[in-house]
Design a protein around this motif. Sequence first.
Motif, mmCIF file in Angstrom:
data_model
loop_
_atom_site.group_PDB
_atom_site.id
_atom_site.type_symbol
_atom_site.label_atom_id
_atom_site.label_comp_id
_atom_site.label_asym_id
_atom_site.label_seq_id
_atom_site.Cartn_x
_atom_site.Cartn_y
_atom_site.Cartn_z
ATOM 1 N N GLY A 1 35.384 34.980 45.256
ATOM 2 C CA GLY A 1 36.419 35.940 45.615
ATOM 3 C C GLY A 1 37.321 36.268 44.435
ATOM 4 O O GLY A 1 37.600 37.432 44.160
ATOM 5 N N TRP B 1 35.220 38.297 41.740
ATOM 6 C CA TRP B 1 34.836 39.650 42.165
ATOM 7 C C TRP B 1 36.033 40.569 42.359
ATOM 8 O O TRP B 1 35.917 41.785 42.259
ATOM 9 N N GLN B 2 37.163 39.986 42.628
ATOM 10 C CA GLN B 2 38.395 40.755 42.721
ATOM 11 C C GLN B 2 38.661 41.435 41.371
ATOM 12 O O GLN B 2 39.163 42.533 41.299
ATOM 13 N N TRP B 3 38.293 40.769 40.316
ATOM 14 C CA TRP B 3 38.487 41.255 38.959
ATOM 15 C C TRP B 3 37.378 42.238 38.601
ATOM 16 O O TRP B 3 37.643 43.307 38.064
ATOM 17 N N ASN C 1 37.915 45.412 40.579
ATOM 18 C CA ASN C 1 39.268 45.978 40.513
ATOM 19 C C ASN C 1 39.178 47.473 40.199
ATOM 20 O O ASN C 1 38.603 47.860 39.191
ATOM 21 N N THR D 1 40.088 48.461 47.825
ATOM 22 C CA THR D 1 41.405 49.035 48.122
ATOM 23 C C THR D 1 41.298 50.312 48.957
ATOM 24 O O THR D 1 42.307 50.880 49.355
ATOM 25 N N MET E 1 39.529 37.199 48.261
ATOM 26 C CA MET E 1 39.238 38.445 47.554
ATOM 27 C C MET E 1 40.181 39.567 47.945
ATOM 28 O O MET E 1 40.703 40.273 47.083
ATOM 29 N N THR E 2 40.407 39.772 49.251
ATOM 30 C CA THR E 2 41.192 40.934 49.669
ATOM 31 C C THR E 2 42.294 40.610 50.666
ATOM 32 O O THR E 2 43.231 41.375 50.799
#
Lengths: 305, 273
Positions: free
Chosen positions: A119, A122-124, A127, A149, A248-249
């Motif tokens: 998480g 993968w958030q990075w 992005n 997002t 992650m979100t």
Amino acid sequence: MLQKSERAIPVLMILPSVIAIAIFVYGFISWTGYVSFTDWNTLVKSTHLVGFDNYKFLFQDFRFQSDLRNTLAFTVLFIGLTMLCGLFLARMVDSKIKGESFFRNVFIFPMALSFIVTGVVWQWVLNPTTGVNLVLKSLGVTHLPKWFTSTEIVPKIHIGSIDFGLPIAVIAVALAAVWQMSGFAMAMYLAGLRSVSDDLREAARVDGATESQIFRKVILPQLKPISMSLIIILAHISLKIFDLIYAMTGPGAMFVTDVPGVYMFETTFRGNHYAQGAGIAMIMLLLVSVLIVPYLVSSFRKERG
Amino acid sequence: MHKSTVGRYLLYLLLIILAALFLVPVYVMVITSFKGLKEITLDQMWHLPAKLDFSGYKEAYAKLVPSLRNSFLLAIPATVLSSLLGSMNGYVLSKWTFRGSNVLFALMLFGMFIPYQSVLIPLIQFMQSIHLYNSIPGLVLVHIVYGLPICTLMFRNFYVGIPTEMLEAARIDGTGFFGIYRRIMLPLSISGFVVVGIWQFTSVWNEFLFAVTLTTQKQQPIMVALQNLSGSQIVQWNVQMAGALLAALPTLLVYVLLSRYFVRGLLAGSIKG
């Protein structure tokens, strides 16, 4: 043959485990079930029964309705892509290639990682202001995806109090999950491919079948039991998913990436709505049981037969 | 069998591309973790660091080292104890079956599929009442109990493959329940212990839900600490990535060194061994 005292020893040896499971699994589940019928929705513990009130609340709740939609979308994407990817990778790795173990290890290593690590990373990677979008931009893509997002839902059919459809943000989370789990599907299929006898393939070849016909008509049917097990294992992971999304979100704007696991955690331990949290947990358990109980029963039947 | 050379080249090309894609997150994680403050701008994300900078690691290490320690204190005893119990259970359920033992086994296995949310509220109350809430020994206990089903399953499937004739021969020589376990089963199950041990260590190390609900601050295992690190807005990306790598390192090392056994555990988890 066996003496009476000796016959008792095996039973005594597994007794502690059996008692532990009886309490920690079945006892606690019953307790949670009870809590879900009370009005314990504040810090002060209550055992006052209110029937199905918490369930009624949940099924009318915007957030919980969103959760059910997201779980469905995530499950379909996650299972479909993981299995396709796994089968594709397994076929490639199984074509007598050089460096087979290297490739196999690369495809499986994400399984050794925690969903939390996945998480965070993968958030990075996804992005929207950087990451993959930088690459897409340099390739000339103008409408850059917003990944997790995005608040878009397609096709956006109004049902209950929510818009039903596939939330675009769920795709981003599913991608991370597919990355983590497709090595598992590959390993399962690889074991299956290796167990299809060469005689069977050879016989089909002698009959004049092409390689793709052999795959579709001979090999795929043999892989069916593995596909069934995979669907059940992946589906139960997907119904329970919590850590990956939490890391992650989170719930996302308008709850586009919220799932029951996250809702249960937040409402119980951040909002002190214990009874509602218990209700969510029981619904999760019910969904998983519908899948797992027949699977367990059929596995045991097969073993005996 | 005669595939064209061109097809072969395409196959390798595709494999290399896919392998590279699979490694992209690792590449991003590694390069970002070695960047200094000036270099972690959004537009330079894919660039290699101009020079190796360890400030991200220094900060991540300082923040994570207590929880790394907690995770070792948690994962090692939990792994050892649940493997030992699982081995004993597997021995009984494969070689000393009794009336109803199959039903008992199935009821046990159900425990590995349940969403742990469904036991969480009573579990916390229970741990509080036995004064093990917010402690590493408490988490060890929880991981042993909920690890029992999978460990039992793996050992049972492993022991089913050991021929019963061997046990019967030993019985005729007067060896009892424990003698057979010690002299026949245990020596044959070294690789079984490796497979189960790796599986348990990895699962306990990577687990998050129990960790985040049963511990606070000083007792937190690594995954909770990592999540807190990345959840706070002020922490820079190089620190986050260095932290993620530090948190993943133990299980990654186990995987790299013993991947064969890891994969066997992966397959053993799907009921039919």
